[in-house]
Design a protein around this motif. Sequence first.
Motif, short mmCIF file in Angstrom:
data_model
loop_
_atom_site.label_atom_id
_atom_site.label_comp_id
_atom_site.label_asym_id
_atom_site.label_seq_id
_atom_site.Cartn_x
_atom_site.Cartn_y
_atom_site.Cartn_z
N ASN A 175 0.84 -1.19 0.00
CA ASN A 175 0.00 0.00 0.00
C ASN A 175 0.88 1.24 0.00
N ASN A 176 0.57 2.17 -0.88
CA ASN A 176 1.31 3.42 -0.96
C ASN A 176 0.73 4.41 0.03
N VAL A 177 1.48 4.75 1.07
CA VAL A 177 1.02 5.75 2.04
C VAL A 177 1.25 7.13 1.46
N GLY A 178 2.44 7.39 0.94
CA GLY A 178 2.72 8.63 0.22
C GLY A 178 3.16 9.78 1.08
N ASP A 179 2.72 10.97 0.68
CA ASP A 179 3.19 12.19 1.33
C ASP A 179 2.03 13.15 1.55
N ASP A 180 2.29 14.16 2.37
CA ASP A 180 1.28 15.17 2.66
C ASP A 180 1.98 16.39 3.24
N VAL A 181 1.27 17.49 3.26
CA VAL A 181 1.78 18.74 3.84
C VAL A 181 0.85 19.15 4.97
N SER A 182 1.44 19.50 6.10
CA SER A 182 0.67 19.95 7.26
C SER A 182 0.96 21.42 7.53
N LEU A 183 -0.09 22.19 7.73
CA LEU A 183 0.03 23.56 8.22
C LEU A 183 -0.27 23.49 9.70
N GLU A 184 0.61 24.06 10.56
CA GLU A 184 0.48 23.81 11.98
C GLU A 184 0.88 24.98 12.86
N ALA A 185 0.43 24.90 14.09
CA ALA A 185 0.79 25.88 15.13
C ALA A 185 1.16 25.08 16.38
N GLY A 186 2.07 25.64 17.18
CA GLY A 186 2.48 24.91 18.36
C GLY A 186 3.22 25.80 19.36
N PHE A 187 3.97 25.14 20.23
CA PHE A 187 4.74 25.86 21.24
C PHE A 187 6.03 25.10 21.52
N SER A 188 6.99 25.79 22.08
CA SER A 188 8.23 25.18 22.57
C SER A 188 8.53 25.78 23.93
N PHE A 189 9.14 24.97 24.79
CA PHE A 189 9.52 25.44 26.13
C PHE A 189 10.93 24.97 26.42
N ARG A 190 11.85 25.91 26.66
CA ARG A 190 13.24 25.59 26.99
C ARG A 190 13.41 25.55 28.50
N PHE A 191 14.10 24.51 28.98
CA PHE A 191 14.32 24.34 30.41
C PHE A 191 15.48 25.20 30.88
#
Length: 191
Positions: A175-191
Amino acid sequence: MPAYAACASANFWRANLKPRMKKTIVSILLALGACVSAQAAYTGASVGHLIDSEEAYISARLGTSLNSTENYVGNVEVEIGYTEDSDFGVTAKLIPITVNYRGELTGQGKWTPYYGVGAGLAEVKVSGFGISASDTTFAGQVFGGVSYQATDAASITIGARYLYIEEVKLLGTKNNVGDDVSLEAGFSFRF
């Protein structure tokens, strides 16, 4: 490539490379886990929308800085993603785990452009009508965007991701899963 060469290549991948990749990813995860106590460690998560499959894509990451200068920070991170699709009584789940290199172009004030590339494994699970199957295959991605430094430790990100998943063999069928493009928002936290 002749058909017999493609089959031999696929068989070599399944028999030899996949077990080694799993061991390598586990080793990298353990090494990154040890880095969590380091000052340069960070965590983050994002939620996005896959354009072609029209499904949500969520991911979480744990990383540490490798090197930094006044205008650049290079990071290595482990990321796990998840998406699910259900149609006509069949549910498909995709869970990629990648090791990424993330570059950040600092020195731009509160706004920081970032880019990255990652490779690893993806587990594809399909179930429905009392039958289920799963397979593990290669996953690769490139991503980029911009982050906004909300506090000294926390930032908000907006970006895009190109995700590629190699074909899988489920119930004896490729089965060919293939590819896709995601537009996203998120966060990062540095310790």
